[in-house]
Design a protein around this motif. Structure first.
Motif, PDB file in Angstrom:
ATOM      1  N   GLN A   1       0.808  -1.212   0.000  1.00 38.24           N
ATOM      2  CA  GLN A   1       0.000   0.000   0.000  1.00 38.24           C
ATOM      3  C   GLN A   1       0.847   1.270   0.000  1.00 38.24           C
ATOM      4  O   GLN A   1       0.315   2.365   0.126  1.00 38.24           O
ATOM      5  CB  GLN A   1      -0.939  -0.011   1.202  1.00 38.24           C
ATOM      6  CG  GLN A   1      -1.965  -1.136   1.146  1.00 38.24           C
ATOM      7  CD  GLN A   1      -2.961  -1.082   2.281  1.00 38.24           C
ATOM      8  OE1 GLN A   1      -2.782  -0.329   3.233  1.00 38.24           O
ATOM      9  NE2 GLN A   1      -4.010  -1.872   2.178  1.00 38.24           N
TER      10      GLN A   1
ATOM     11  N   ARG B   1      -4.929  14.060  -4.331  1.00 41.27           N
ATOM     12  CA  ARG B   1      -5.396  12.723  -3.969  1.00 41.27           C
ATOM     13  C   ARG B   1      -6.009  11.987  -5.159  1.00 41.27           C
ATOM     14  O   ARG B   1      -5.805  10.782  -5.322  1.00 41.27           O
ATOM     15  CB  ARG B   1      -6.380  12.824  -2.802  1.00 41.27           C
ATOM     16  CG  ARG B   1      -5.692  13.182  -1.489  1.00 41.27           C
ATOM     17  CD  ARG B   1      -6.612  12.993  -0.308  1.00 41.27           C
ATOM     18  NE  ARG B   1      -7.598  14.058  -0.210  1.00 41.27           N
ATOM     19  CZ  ARG B   1      -7.391  15.214   0.449  1.00 41.27           C
ATOM     20  NH1 ARG B   1      -6.221  15.432   1.038  1.00 41.27           N
ATOM     21  NH2 ARG B   1      -8.330  16.115   0.514  1.00 41.27           N
TER      22      ARG B   1
ATOM     23  N   SER C   1      -4.487   8.548  -6.809  1.00 45.59           N
ATOM     24  CA  SER C   1      -5.342   7.367  -6.958  1.00 45.59           C
ATOM     25  C   SER C   1      -5.200   6.778  -8.351  1.00 45.59           C
ATOM     26  O   SER C   1      -5.126   5.546  -8.517  1.00 45.59           O
ATOM     27  CB  SER C   1      -6.807   7.733  -6.691  1.00 45.59           C
ATOM     28  OG  SER C   1      -7.000   8.084  -5.341  1.00 45.59           O
ATOM     29  N   GLU C   2      -5.146   7.644  -9.379  1.00 46.39           N
ATOM     30  CA  GLU C   2      -4.990   7.125 -10.741  1.00 46.39           C
ATOM     31  C   GLU C   2      -3.595   6.552 -10.949  1.00 46.39           C
ATOM     32  O   GLU C   2      -3.430   5.521 -11.616  1.00 46.39           O
ATOM     33  CB  GLU C   2      -5.278   8.205 -11.777  1.00 46.39           C
ATOM     34  CG  GLU C   2      -5.188   7.650 -13.192  1.00 46.39           C
ATOM     35  CD  GLU C   2      -5.984   8.425 -14.205  1.00 46.39           C
ATOM     36  OE1 GLU C   2      -6.163   7.907 -15.317  1.00 46.39           O
ATOM     37  OE2 GLU C   2      -6.418   9.544 -13.889  1.00 46.39           O
TER      38      GLU C   2
ATOM     39  N   TYR D   1      -2.349   1.125  -3.003  1.00 47.13           N
ATOM     40  CA  TYR D   1      -2.410   2.384  -2.262  1.00 47.13           C
ATOM     41  C   TYR D   1      -3.746   3.098  -2.477  1.00 47.13           C
ATOM     42  O   TYR D   1      -4.251   3.184  -3.598  1.00 47.13           O
ATOM     43  CB  TYR D   1      -1.277   3.296  -2.716  1.00 47.13           C
ATOM     44  CG  TYR D   1      -1.403   4.722  -2.246  1.00 47.13           C
ATOM     45  CD1 TYR D   1      -0.953   5.098  -0.992  1.00 47.13           C
ATOM     46  CD2 TYR D   1      -1.992   5.688  -3.061  1.00 47.13           C
ATOM     47  CE1 TYR D   1      -1.068   6.410  -0.554  1.00 47.13           C
ATOM     48  CE2 TYR D   1      -2.129   6.995  -2.636  1.00 47.13           C
ATOM     49  CZ  TYR D   1      -1.660   7.350  -1.380  1.00 47.13           C
ATOM     50  OH  TYR D   1      -1.793   8.644  -0.950  1.00 47.13           O
ATOM     51  N   THR D   2      -4.300   3.630  -1.406  1.00 42.26           N
ATOM     52  CA  THR D   2      -5.441   4.542  -1.482  1.00 42.26           C
ATOM     53  C   THR D   2      -5.149   5.726  -0.581  1.00 42.26           C
ATOM     54  O   THR D   2      -4.625   5.556   0.530  1.00 42.26           O
ATOM     55  CB  THR D   2      -6.754   3.867  -1.029  1.00 42.26           C
ATOM     56  OG1 THR D   2      -6.571   3.323   0.286  1.00 42.26           O
ATOM     57  CG2 THR D   2      -7.152   2.764  -1.979  1.00 42.26           C
ATOM     58  N   PRO D   3      -5.456   6.950  -1.026  1.00 35.47           N
ATOM     59  CA  PRO D   3      -5.182   8.126  -0.191  1.00 35.47           C
ATOM     60  C   PRO D   3      -5.924   8.057   1.137  1.00 35.47           C
ATOM     61  O   PRO D   3      -7.029   7.522   1.225  1.00 35.47           O
ATOM     62  CB  PRO D   3      -5.697   9.289  -1.052  1.00 35.47           C
ATOM     63  CG  PRO D   3      -5.697   8.764  -2.441  1.00 35.47           C
ATOM     64  CD  PRO D   3      -6.011   7.312  -2.337  1.00 35.47           C
TER      65      PRO D   3
END
Length: 505
Positions: free
Chosen positions: A258, A435, A439-440, A449-451
């Motif tokens: 992540q 963010r 994400s893209e 990974y996610t913000p």
């Protein structure tokens, strides 16, 4: 608590990166919190990190940060002279926010008298408007080979009658010799303005340091006004690449699935690398500066940042094998971002008869665009949208990019597949846009990974860090002595140190 109208002092340093910029910002923030109407000033700045004021003037990024510490919108008077090196010998001279000339070190001497007047007049205007002006020096005041034409250190202090405090970086070692030697190398008239010392970046036992503080005070005849502790990670818009960390960073397996890994190519003439500060503040994002193809292998996003020498740095990119490595990533659909000069490198062709005089050179060909360098520098504070988010930024460039077609628009630049390019600096400081972009990037890189939610407010983070600098000044410096210097000027009777000299103007 008050400082007399027009009070001013100069924060000098024993070396570059001794901490002048952050000490200046800390004093500014502390004074502003006391209700003092305060402004920053740096007569002459040599930096490739710059900013655009609301009225379209280019100044050093550090002075924009110091203005924020004062709660002010930056203006050209805060940094009337900015030197932007394009090579080891030539720099663009920016005066009151506008380019004046490209000169080498010897040619610059012909401008010194004019520029000294510009600097002194800018300081006078600030002193007329503000209760206090905290001036930052450049390099060291003891660069005796440059003293005759100096307009940033003791030349300015002498012209304006400024008390001077000298900051020494104890983390480098030899701080007492540096402090004493700085004063001793000055002539007697310069020495009379040196009013105290500040020791910066201390980590250790004060009991061991205390005898040295007493001894330097006795030997130099000037007090130590405080010892600032080492604070890890309290950066605020560093001034130049001397402050970039080059520590080895562990390869991919040291990070979790992540973690998003950003590799920024450290170009020889890298500029405005503060664009990446906001990325580094995001939880789960690791930003590192790299110089070899192997360091790109585990990156999720590669960034080609701004540069003062697009064509020269593009040649360096090819010589190091980095150009081939970046192109290979793009072919595999992995994310690449170019900002300003880095964007120009991604084009098919560059025509430069202005910055390098190289004429037409091939770009990396990763974006369907062509670049033409014009004689007029484009300076602005554009606003747009991307990913449905408002983006406020600034731009500083000679190269004009024309997109051929077959690309999506992106912040006045373009995007083709996994490659983005924009001339806009500071875009990543816009939280919602940052963010969405990350994400893209993560999706294209196959990263989990996610913000973080609700996420980091970069503006609030900068404010907290400026407050932390103000706290350091309040807790660790003799603020009463600082106010006396602002109110009364240099103390009378400061003793001269041997050997002195006759370097003064």
């Amino acid at each position: 608590m008050s400082a007399r109208a027009g009070g001013a002092l100069l924060v000098a340093g024993t070396t570059s990166d001794a901490g002048k910029s952050v000490v200046t910002a800390g004093i500014c923030r502390w004074l502003a919190r006391q209700g003092v109407k305060v402004a920053p000033f740096k007569a002459q700045n040599m930096s490739l990190n710059s900013f655009v004021t609301a009225d379209g003037a280019e100044i050093g990024r550090a002075q924009a940060m110091q203005a924020a510490a004062c709660g002010l919108e930056p203006v050209a008077d805060m940094n009337p002279i900015l030197l932007k090196p394009g090579s080891d010998r030539r720099s663009q001279v920016v005066v009151m926010g506008r380019p004046l000339a490209d000169v080498d070190a010897m040619e610059y001497g012909a401008y010194k008298d004019r520029l000294r007047r510009v600097a002194v007049e800018a300081l006078e205007r600030l002193r007329a408007e503000y209760d206090a002006v905290i001036c930052e020096g450049a390099g060291s005041p003891a660069e005796i080979n440059l003293r005759k034409g100096d307009i940033a250190n003791m030349g300015l202090a002498r012209a304006a009658g400024l008390p001077v405090i000298v900051v020494g970086d104890i983390d480098r070692g030899g701080v007492f010799a540096s402090l004493y030697g700085t004063v001793a190398l000055l002539d007697a008239d310069d020495q009379r303005l040196i009013s105290g010392f500040v020791i910066n970046k201390f980590r250790g036992a004060m009991e061991l340091l205390r005898p040295g503080l007493d001894m330097i005070t006795e030997l130099a005849g000037r007090p130590v006004l405080g010892v600032l502790p080492w604070v890890e990670g309290n950066w605020v818009d560093v001034e130049d690449s001397l402050a970039l960390r080059t520590d080895p960073v562990p390869a991919g397996p040291a990070y979790g699935a992540q973690t998003l890994r950003v590799a920024v190519v450290r170009l020889p003439r890298i500029s405005n690398f503060t664009d990446l500060d906001a990325l580094a503040c995001e939880p789960g994002v690791v930003v590192r500066f790299v110089t070899t193809p192997a360091e790109l292998d585990d990156a999720d996003l590669v960034v080609l940042p701004g540069t003062r020498a697009t064509v020269s740095d593009l040649r360096w990119l090819r010589e190091r094998g980095l150009a081939e490595a970046v192109a290979a990533r793009a072919e595999r659909g992995l994310p690449v971002l170019g900002v300003c000069g880095g964007y120009q490198m991604l084009a098919r062709r560059i025509r430069d008869d202005v910055e390098s005089g190289a004429g037409e050179v091939p770009g990396l060909g990763l974006l369907p665009a062509e670049v033409e360098f014009g004689p007029e520098k484009i300076l602005g504070r554009p606003v747009g949208t991307a990913y449905g988010a408002r983006v406020a930024a600034y731009e500083i460039h000679h190269g004009v990019v024309a997109v051929d077609g077959g690309a999506e628009p992106f912040l006045d630049g373009c995007r083709a597949g996994s490659v983005w390019g924009t001339t806009w600096h500071g875009a990543m400081e816009n939280d919602e846009f940052r963010r969405a972009f990350l994400s893209e990037v993560a999706a294209l890189a196959g990263r989990a990974y996610t913000p973080a939610e609700p996420g980091v407010s970069f503006a609030e983070l900068r404010e907290r860090r400026l407050d932390a600098l103000g706290d350091l000044v309040e807790r660790h410096l003799d603020t009463g002595a600082l106010l006396r210097l602002l109110e009364e000027g240099p103390p009378a009777g400061l003793p001269p140190l041997p050997p002195g000299g006759t370097m003064g103007a």
